[in-house]
Design a protein around this motif. Structure first.
Motif, PDB file in Angstrom:
ATOM      1  N   LYS A  88       0.831  -1.196   0.000  1.00 31.82           N
ATOM      2  CA  LYS A  88       0.000   0.000   0.000  1.00 31.82           C
ATOM      3  C   LYS A  88       0.872   1.255   0.000  1.00 31.82           C
ATOM      4  O   LYS A  88       1.852   1.334   0.743  1.00 31.82           O
ATOM      5  N   TYR A  89       0.499   2.212  -0.856  1.00 32.25           N
ATOM      6  CA  TYR A  89       1.163   3.514  -0.920  1.00 32.25           C
ATOM      7  C   TYR A  89       0.089   4.593  -0.906  1.00 32.25           C
ATOM      8  O   TYR A  89      -1.008   4.398  -1.435  1.00 32.25           O
ATOM      9  N   PHE A 100      -3.103   3.539  -3.055  1.00 27.85           N
ATOM     10  CA  PHE A 100      -2.902   2.522  -4.074  1.00 27.85           C
ATOM     11  C   PHE A 100      -2.549   1.216  -3.379  1.00 27.85           C
ATOM     12  O   PHE A 100      -1.811   1.202  -2.386  1.00 27.85           O
ATOM     13  N   LEU A 103       0.884  -3.087  -4.869  1.00 30.80           N
ATOM     14  CA  LEU A 103       2.135  -2.749  -5.536  1.00 30.80           C
ATOM     15  C   LEU A 103       3.307  -3.440  -4.836  1.00 30.80           C
ATOM     16  O   LEU A 103       3.208  -3.837  -3.675  1.00 30.80           O
ATOM     17  N   TRP A 115       5.978   8.589  -9.227  1.00 37.69           N
ATOM     18  CA  TRP A 115       4.615   9.079  -9.024  1.00 37.69           C
ATOM     19  C   TRP A 115       4.355  10.219  -9.999  1.00 37.69           C
ATOM     20  O   TRP A 115       5.143  11.163 -10.072  1.00 37.69           O
ATOM     21  N   GLN A 125      -0.806   8.467 -10.887  1.00 35.78           N
ATOM     22  CA  GLN A 125      -0.438   7.064 -11.056  1.00 35.78           C
ATOM     23  C   GLN A 125       0.873   6.793 -10.328  1.00 35.78           C
ATOM     24  O   GLN A 125       1.721   7.691 -10.185  1.00 35.78           O
ATOM     25  N   TRP A 127       4.210   3.973 -10.096  1.00 32.72           N
ATOM     26  CA  TRP A 127       4.984   2.851 -10.615  1.00 32.72           C
ATOM     27  C   TRP A 127       5.934   2.415  -9.511  1.00 32.72           C
ATOM     28  O   TRP A 127       6.618   3.249  -8.913  1.00 32.72           O
ATOM     29  N   LYS A 131       6.165  -2.223 -11.894  1.00 36.42           N
ATOM     30  CA  LYS A 131       4.727  -2.496 -11.938  1.00 36.42           C
ATOM     31  C   LYS A 131       3.972  -1.197 -11.732  1.00 36.42           C
ATOM     32  O   LYS A 131       4.274  -0.423 -10.827  1.00 36.42           O
ATOM     33  N   ARG A 132       2.949  -0.968 -12.552  1.00 37.67           N
ATOM     34  CA  ARG A 132       2.203   0.283 -12.436  1.00 37.67           C
ATOM     35  C   ARG A 132       0.851   0.062 -11.781  1.00 37.67           C
ATOM     36  O   ARG A 132       0.267  -1.027 -11.831  1.00 37.67           O
ATOM     37  N   SER A 133       0.345   1.124 -11.178  1.00 39.65           N
ATOM     38  CA  SER A 133      -1.026   1.118 -10.675  1.00 39.65           C
ATOM     39  C   SER A 133      -1.975   1.518 -11.805  1.00 39.65           C
ATOM     40  O   SER A 133      -1.550   1.890 -12.906  1.00 39.65           O
ATOM     41  N   ARG A 135      -4.591   4.312 -13.320  1.00 44.20           N
ATOM     42  CA  ARG A 135      -4.666   5.772 -13.230  1.00 44.20           C
ATOM     43  C   ARG A 135      -5.894   6.132 -12.397  1.00 44.20           C
ATOM     44  O   ARG A 135      -6.962   5.561 -12.581  1.00 44.20           O
TER      45      ARG A 135
END
Length: 230
Positions: A88-89, A100, A103, A115, A125, A127, A131-133, A135
């Motif tokens: 979690k971020y 997010f 991740l 970010w 978003q 990264w 790996k990306r989140s 949008r």
């Protein structure tokens, strides 16, 4: 004439040095409500889009601040925070926040984070380690104005201060770059993979003006492979 020369010497002594920190880290070895690094941002205009990239290494299992940018009118203009939950971020733009999930989150290993945020669309978003989140939408049609106070190692609850020990960062931070635009996915991958990329135009790790306070140390980085010779 002597008085003028003395004034010039004193004035130059007040300015922090600009250092190339390539291959170096800021090391924060303990919890603290004072230790931090203040960065000088190269910007005179409002921020209406940005990309922040950094790498961190920590084994903490509590929440901690990764990057804090405040202005006199807002303490959480741009805040990148790592809650204690795995994967979690949390990001903040002018006080509004968004989480997010899912991740990468390598405890006791390097995490490369980028970010992005753009005011015109409100899209943001993350990264992490390639790996990306998805949008997501956060605070459209605004600009961050005012002289920025940029802090590593602490979260600002007031402009330039208001630190709390349990939000402090413990570990190593390196390769901090900030751009006043949204980088392309290709540019972000170049950064995350440690390949050649154009440095940030607002914050540039290769030409960084900073001042540290408390127990913060500049040490060698082990993010890239190091060849050791006898």
């Amino acid at each position: 004439m002597a008085a003028v020369l003395l004034f010039i010497v004193l004035l130059s002594g007040c300015k922090a040095d600009v250092d190339d920190l390539s291959g170096k880290v800021f090391s924060f070895p303990e919890e603290s409500d004072t230790s931090h690094v203040k960065l000088s941002a190269n910007t005179q205009t409002p921020i209406s889009a940005m990309t922040l990239c950094l790498r961190f290494f920590s084994e903490q299992h509590r929440g901690q601040s990764l990057f804090s940018l405040a202005t006199p009118s807002h303490d959480n203009n741009l805040l990148l925070f790592k809650p204690h939950q795995l994967g979690k971020y949390r990001v903040h733009v002018e006080g509004a926040d968004l989480d997010f999930f899912g991740l990468p989150d390598d405890k006791n290993g390097w995490n490369s984070v980028c970010w992005t945020w753009q005011s015109g669309s409100g899209l943001t978003q993350l990264w992490v380690n390639g790996k990306r989140s998805v949008r997501a939408f956060l605070r459209a049609n605004l600009s961050i104005t005012g002289k920025p106070s940029v802090i590593l190692g602490q979260e600002q609850d007031t402009y330039g201060g208001g630190f709390h020990m349990k939000q402090s960062f413990v570990g190593d931070i390196t390769d901090v770059h900030l751009w006043d635009r949204v980088l392309s996915p290709c540019e972000i991958r170049l950064y995350i993979e440690g390949k050649s990329f154009a440095p940030g135009n607002v914050l540039n790790w290769r030409a960084l003006e900073y001042a540290s306070e408390g127990n913060v140390f500049v040490e060698m980085s082990d993010f890239h492979s190091v060849i050791c010779k006898n």
